[in-house]
Scaffold this active site. Sequence first.
Site, PDB file in Angstrom:
ATOM      1  N   ASP A 123      -9.631  -4.487  -5.619  1.00  0.00           N
ATOM      2  CA  ASP A 123      -9.119  -3.609  -4.560  1.00  0.00           C
ATOM      3  C   ASP A 123      -9.957  -2.329  -4.496  1.00  0.00           C
ATOM      4  O   ASP A 123     -10.082  -1.606  -5.488  1.00  0.00           O
ATOM      5  CB  ASP A 123      -7.648  -3.274  -4.839  1.00  0.00           C
ATOM      6  CG  ASP A 123      -6.954  -2.614  -3.663  1.00  0.00           C
ATOM      7  OD1 ASP A 123      -7.565  -1.736  -3.022  1.00  0.00           O
ATOM      8  OD2 ASP A 123      -5.797  -2.972  -3.381  1.00  0.00           O
ATOM      9  N   SER A 182       0.834  -1.198   0.000  1.00  0.00           N
ATOM     10  CA  SER A 182       0.000   0.000   0.000  1.00  0.00           C
ATOM     11  C   SER A 182       0.874   1.256   0.000  1.00  0.00           C
ATOM     12  O   SER A 182       1.672   1.446  -0.908  1.00  0.00           O
ATOM     13  CB  SER A 182      -0.959  -0.048   1.202  1.00  0.00           C
ATOM     14  OG  SER A 182      -1.971   0.920   1.100  1.00  0.00           O
ATOM     15  N   HIS A 184      -8.421  -4.956  -0.381  1.00  0.00           N
ATOM     16  CA  HIS A 184      -7.110  -4.363  -0.097  1.00  0.00           C
ATOM     17  C   HIS A 184      -6.427  -5.005   1.107  1.00  0.00           C
ATOM     18  O   HIS A 184      -5.249  -5.374   1.029  1.00  0.00           O
ATOM     19  CB  HIS A 184      -7.266  -2.858   0.125  1.00  0.00           C
ATOM     20  CG  HIS A 184      -5.961  -2.120   0.161  1.00  0.00           C
ATOM     21  ND1 HIS A 184      -5.165  -1.948  -0.957  1.00  0.00           N
ATOM     22  CD2 HIS A 184      -5.294  -1.511   1.184  1.00  0.00           C
ATOM     23  CE1 HIS A 184      -4.076  -1.263  -0.637  1.00  0.00           C
ATOM     24  NE2 HIS A 184      -4.135  -0.988   0.654  1.00  0.00           N
TER      25      HIS A 184
END
Length: 468
Positions: A355, A209, A389
């Site tokens: 995601d 991320s 995610h």
Amino acid sequence: MFGFRLFILAAVALAYIQCAAARMTVAHRLGARSLPTPENDPFYTPDDGWESAAPGTILKKREITVANSGVFQYGVRGFQLLYRTSGVNRGDASHTVTTVIIPENYDKDKLVSANMYEDSYSSNCAPSYSMRKGSKVFNDLANSYQMLFITTLLHEGWAVTVPDHEGPNNAFTSGRVEGHAILDGIRATLNYKKLGLNSDAKVIGYGYSGGALATGWAASLHSQYAHELNVAGWSMGGTVSNVTEWLGYIDNTTGAGFALASLGGLSSSYSELAWVQDNLTSKGRRLLDQSAQNCMYQNLWAVGKQKILDDSVFAGGSTFLQNDGALNILNKLTLGRFSKFVPIAPVFMFHATHDEVVPFNMAITTADAWCAQGAQIKFLSNTGSEMEHTNTELFNLPNVIFFMRDRFKGKDFGGQCQYPSSNDPWFNPQILGTSAAIYLQQVLDLIGNRIGGHDSILWDKVHSKQQP
């Protein structure tokens, strides 16, 4: 399968909570004192004349006690290094801290740079603070979770360095600042002779991320900025590779707190964007001041579903992504845009097609660009509808470990551009078994289990007729 996964995760979470309750009770009874935060800790301020030092030079050092959530002391040795690095440009002197964690019987030929997603505009969320015993209990839940994975790396017998890659200005999403900080953190770690790491040790960087954004920039800048480093590979997932697109995507969603922290980080890093803070409304000033005290999850909860790129937050907010001056900066922060900034070590990327925080197309566009520019890329798409995610990081941890093992062993990468897909990593029995072992070990680590390669590193060297 999905029910079994939930059972395992619930069991790990329950064990974690029980350990936390026990440790917090003991800490309270002993009257444990909290450590000073970075802004109140003189260790974070270099002595006069530091600007003339070369990037990667150690400015200060200290030994620390490493702990998860401020209370779970780990069975490892820990050191912190304040070091010289660069800001946006190579000539911009800056400094930051990396935390080096040394397991038992570690391999002096291998080093992992674990680049955490701090994703905040607060120095209170720097890994170097949250990873120390005595820091505010559960100060940063994102940090606490990521430390569990770091212990898995340590059990491989690898030394781990964890840089505060956002630096002193909390430069979230300022990719070049973060990339420089990672590369110089590796330099500083290898320069610290007390560790005994070989100067040409193989290095692998990992991030997810916001940590992937930073890792991607370190990979891109490696050949131009720190070509002497013996990097064996880079691994990143859920990669924020286009800040311009991402800001527009997450604004006015549950991820709006990311947009606020990003504006703070960018406007504190680039003089060309200082006008953002100069033009804050009273609402905007309140939100940014609040963000400067909050870590990632606190910020997301506080700001969720608000519109940040708006005139109610700062003058010019509603047209920020159309502003020529802003776009001139933001477009320079797109991974894969510039042919001179291309990874020269193999890269393993993974991303869920569903995601909800970082768009899939953003990441695969960067992978395509890097491949076209000659990089070695393996891009794994997780196509299952349940893959989002957060769990994509969790379920791919074994794949990351497998990649690192292969790179450290020098195995063939298997081709320049690879695009495998997987519905769900846990449908693979090897992944499922490895995951269960990892989660169990992480719980044992929380109660003080010794962490490291134990005798395996020594025996491997003896069998290969190397010097132990």
